[in-house]
Design a protein around this motif. Structure first.
Motif, mmCIF file in Angstrom:
data_model
loop_
_atom_site.group_PDB
_atom_site.id
_atom_site.type_symbol
_atom_site.label_atom_id
_atom_site.label_comp_id
_atom_site.label_asym_id
_atom_site.label_seq_id
_atom_site.Cartn_x
_atom_site.Cartn_y
_atom_site.Cartn_z
ATOM 1 N N SER A 53 0.860 -1.190 0.000
ATOM 2 C CA SER A 53 0.000 0.000 0.000
ATOM 3 C C SER A 53 0.893 1.236 0.000
ATOM 4 C CB SER A 53 -0.927 0.012 1.223
ATOM 5 O OG SER A 53 -0.162 0.071 2.409
ATOM 6 N N LEU A 54 0.276 2.356 -0.317
ATOM 7 C CA LEU A 54 1.017 3.607 -0.463
ATOM 8 C C LEU A 54 0.381 4.653 0.438
ATOM 9 C CD1 LEU A 54 3.210 4.922 -2.293
ATOM 10 C CD2 LEU A 54 1.374 5.546 -3.859
ATOM 11 N N MET A 55 1.197 5.276 1.315
ATOM 12 C CA MET A 55 0.669 6.295 2.228
ATOM 13 C C MET A 55 1.072 7.679 1.739
ATOM 14 S SD MET A 55 1.603 7.053 6.119
ATOM 15 C CE MET A 55 0.637 8.129 7.145
ATOM 16 N N LEU A 56 0.083 8.513 1.433
ATOM 17 C CA LEU A 56 0.383 9.833 0.866
ATOM 18 C C LEU A 56 -0.804 10.784 1.042
ATOM 19 C CD1 LEU A 56 0.323 9.277 -3.031
ATOM 20 C CD2 LEU A 56 -1.154 8.236 -1.379
ATOM 21 N N THR A 57 -0.603 12.027 0.651
ATOM 22 C CA THR A 57 -1.684 13.013 0.736
ATOM 23 C C THR A 57 -2.466 13.040 -0.583
ATOM 24 O OG1 THR A 57 -0.246 14.706 -0.162
ATOM 25 C CG2 THR A 57 -0.362 14.546 2.251
ATOM 26 N N ARG A 58 -3.633 13.681 -0.540
ATOM 27 C CA ARG A 58 -4.441 13.735 -1.772
ATOM 28 C C ARG A 58 -3.749 14.531 -2.875
ATOM 29 N NH1 ARG A 58 -9.592 17.356 0.240
ATOM 30 N NH2 ARG A 58 -8.427 19.157 0.972
ATOM 31 N N GLY A 59 -2.945 15.534 -2.479
ATOM 32 C CA GLY A 59 -2.285 16.361 -3.490
ATOM 33 C C GLY A 59 -1.315 15.555 -4.328
ATOM 34 N N VAL A 60 -0.518 14.732 -3.669
ATOM 35 C CA VAL A 60 0.453 13.913 -4.407
ATOM 36 C C VAL A 60 -0.274 12.786 -5.136
ATOM 37 C CG1 VAL A 60 2.432 12.346 -4.149
ATOM 38 C CG2 VAL A 60 2.437 14.554 -3.010
ATOM 39 N N THR A 63 -1.826 14.296 -8.367
ATOM 40 C CA THR A 63 -0.912 14.845 -9.367
ATOM 41 C C THR A 63 0.152 13.859 -9.833
ATOM 42 O OG1 THR A 63 0.522 15.632 -7.577
ATOM 43 C CG2 THR A 63 -1.071 17.208 -8.481
ATOM 44 N N SER A 64 0.443 12.848 -9.015
ATOM 45 C CA SER A 64 1.662 12.083 -9.296
ATOM 46 C C SER A 64 1.468 10.579 -9.416
ATOM 47 C CB SER A 64 2.688 12.344 -8.183
ATOM 48 O OG SER A 64 2.797 13.730 -7.925
ATOM 49 N N ILE A 65 0.245 10.100 -9.187
ATOM 50 C CA ILE A 65 0.021 8.653 -9.256
ATOM 51 C C ILE A 65 -1.005 8.366 -10.346
ATOM 52 C CG2 ILE A 65 -0.685 6.576 -7.952
ATOM 53 C CD1 ILE A 65 1.844 7.932 -6.811
ATOM 54 N N ASN A 66 -0.677 7.412 -11.216
ATOM 55 C CA ASN A 66 -1.587 7.040 -12.295
ATOM 56 C C ASN A 66 -2.851 6.403 -11.701
ATOM 57 O OD1 ASN A 66 -2.867 5.735 -14.442
ATOM 58 N ND2 ASN A 66 -0.909 5.480 -15.526
ATOM 59 N N PRO A 67 -4.033 6.956 -12.037
ATOM 60 C CA PRO A 67 -5.265 6.415 -11.435
ATOM 61 C C PRO A 67 -5.536 4.956 -11.790
ATOM 62 C CG PRO A 67 -5.698 8.434 -12.690
ATOM 63 C CD PRO A 67 -4.274 8.069 -12.954
ATOM 64 N N SER A 68 -4.834 4.418 -12.793
ATOM 65 C CA SER A 68 -5.075 3.007 -13.127
ATOM 66 C C SER A 68 -4.291 2.065 -12.202
ATOM 67 C CB SER A 68 -4.707 2.740 -14.586
ATOM 68 O OG SER A 68 -3.311 2.858 -14.738
ATOM 69 N N THR A 69 -3.555 2.632 -11.259
ATOM 70 C CA THR A 69 -2.786 1.762 -10.350
ATOM 71 C C THR A 69 -3.724 0.916 -9.487
ATOM 72 O OG1 THR A 69 -1.051 1.672 -8.672
ATOM 73 C CG2 THR A 69 -2.627 3.454 -8.442
ATOM 74 N N ASP A 70 -3.260 -0.273 -9.136
ATOM 75 C CA ASP A 70 -4.106 -1.066 -8.234
ATOM 76 C C ASP A 70 -3.532 -1.102 -6.819
ATOM 77 O OD1 ASP A 70 -1.982 -2.641 -8.785
ATOM 78 O OD2 ASP A 70 -3.109 -4.289 -9.690
ATOM 79 N N VAL A 71 -2.543 -0.251 -6.543
ATOM 80 C CA VAL A 71 -1.981 -0.240 -5.184
ATOM 81 C C VAL A 71 -2.974 0.437 -4.220
ATOM 82 C CG1 VAL A 71 -0.650 1.922 -5.327
ATOM 83 C CG2 VAL A 71 0.144 0.127 -3.837
ATOM 84 N N PRO A 72 -3.289 -0.215 -3.100
ATOM 85 C CA PRO A 72 -4.225 0.393 -2.144
ATOM 86 C C PRO A 72 -3.641 1.686 -1.551
ATOM 87 C CG PRO A 72 -3.917 -1.956 -1.705
ATOM 88 C CD PRO A 72 -2.866 -1.570 -2.687
ATOM 89 N N ILE A 73 -4.524 2.649 -1.368
ATOM 90 C CA ILE A 73 -4.093 3.977 -0.913
ATOM 91 C C ILE A 73 -4.429 4.185 0.561
ATOM 92 C CG2 ILE A 73 -4.495 6.468 -1.220
ATOM 93 C CD1 ILE A 73 -2.907 5.049 -3.552
ATOM 94 N N VAL A 74 -3.424 4.611 1.315
ATOM 95 C CA VAL A 74 -3.620 5.046 2.702
ATOM 96 C C VAL A 74 -3.482 6.565 2.660
ATOM 97 C CG1 VAL A 74 -2.769 4.913 5.073
ATOM 98 C CG2 VAL A 74 -2.620 2.900 3.578
ATOM 99 N N LEU A 75 -4.606 7.239 2.802
ATOM 100 C CA LEU A 75 -4.630 8.678 2.584
ATOM 101 C C LEU A 75 -4.403 9.442 3.886
ATOM 102 C CD1 LEU A 75 -5.271 10.572 0.126
ATOM 103 C CD2 LEU A 75 -7.561 10.779 1.115
ATOM 104 N N ARG A 76 -3.318 10.241 3.912
ATOM 105 C CA ARG A 76 -3.114 11.086 5.097
ATOM 106 C C ARG A 76 -4.148 12.203 5.082
ATOM 107 N NH1 ARG A 76 -0.369 12.823 9.281
ATOM 108 N NH2 ARG A 76 1.264 11.280 9.222
#
Ligand code: R5P
Length: 271
Positions: A53-60, A63-76
């Motif tokens: 999984s990937l932990m990041l903010t909504r801004g990054v 802007t920086s992650i391809n929406p077709s990714t299947d990595v689960p998002i942990v949103l700060r």
């Protein structure tokens, strides 16, 4: 626990082995363009295949992650202070649960600052976030942030983790410390560890991950010790091997060395 909540948690903590490799890239939310994360998209892309999984903010994320990714998002979803501001602990909720849902997050994350000037504010924010997130079957990761003046010992970290769990957090991120088993034992939900500042030698970071799971951690939420390494892909692969394959530090270090050599060969003979 409802199906949606269970399903989301199973994306963060792998059901096959109950372990987790979360890649932390949220540092900019208070540190700005952190070294080697100046261009987040470029740093994150090669690491994504190896992150649970990937932990990041909504801004990054936007802007920086391809929406077709299947990595689960942990949103700060907490923030509001900066490294040059008056008090780092003065954080509030910065992203709504609706936005987290729109961004298809699998988990939301918020920092608490136990023992700080803003302890009450951050703890009540956690409780509020749990109330809101549970309406949508969204798990909450509580981050036990440690102010400069705080000792990172097992008494302090056990206190902070337990309070976060009592307020309803579903997963807790904290720091590794001596007698870490006391922190895990006193916390009724899974505990994962942050890597902290980049350690001088990669073996030290591998040892940290090994010691953490050996003393009961569910896994890592690691950032700088992966992407500030000169060989970040080799590093995340070695960390993964400790967390998911139960390799010891020497075995994981062999993976690191092998991957480093492969990288070197690719540079000499590009395909
Ligand atoms: C701190 O709360 C940040 O949110 C990071 O996610 C966390 O410290 C983990 O990253 P690192 O392994 O670089 O400490």
């Amino acid at each position: 626990m409802e199906w949606g909540m269970k399903n989301r948690i199973s994306k963060i903590i792998r059901p096959e082995d109950g372990r987790c490799v979360m890649l932390a890239v949220d540092h900019g939310y208070f540190l700005g363009p952190t070294e080697k994360l100046e261009n987040p998209g470029r740093t994150i892309k090669p690491l994504l295949p190896y992150a649970d999984s990937l932990m990041l903010t909504r801004g990054v994320l936007r802007t920086s992650i391809n929406p077709s990714t299947d990595v689960p998002i942990v949103l700060r979803v907490s923030g509001g202070s900066s490294i040059i501001g008056e008090d780092l602990s003065n954080e509030s909720i910065t992203t709504s649960i609706e936005d987290a849902m729109k961004l298809n997050a699998s988990c939301v994350a918020l920092s608490i600052f136990v023992g700080s000037k803003y302890e009450h504010q951050t703890l009540t924010s956690l409780a509020k976030l749990v109330d809101e997130a549970e309406r949508f079957g969204m798990p909450v990761l509580a981050v036990t942030a440690v102010g400069k003046e705080m000792t990172r010992d097992h008494r302090y970290l056990a206190l902070a983790c337990r309070i976060a769990a009592e307020l309803g957090a579903h997963i807790i991120k904290t720091y590794y410390c001596d007698n870490f088993q006391n922190v895990v034992e006193g916390c009724p939900v899974p505990v994962i560890i942050a890597g902290g500042k980049k350690l001088p030698n990669e073996i030290d970071a591998l040892q940290l991950a090994y010691d953490a799971v050996d003393h009961g951690a569910t896994g890592v939420d690691m950032g700088r010790n992966i992407w500030q390494s000169d060989h970040p892909v080799a590093m995340i692969k070695a960390i993964r091997a400790i967390i998911h394959k139960n390799l010891n530090v020497e075995e994981a270090h062999e993976i690191f060395i092998k991957e480093k050599e492969l990288e070197h060969q690719k540079v000499l003979k590009p395909t």
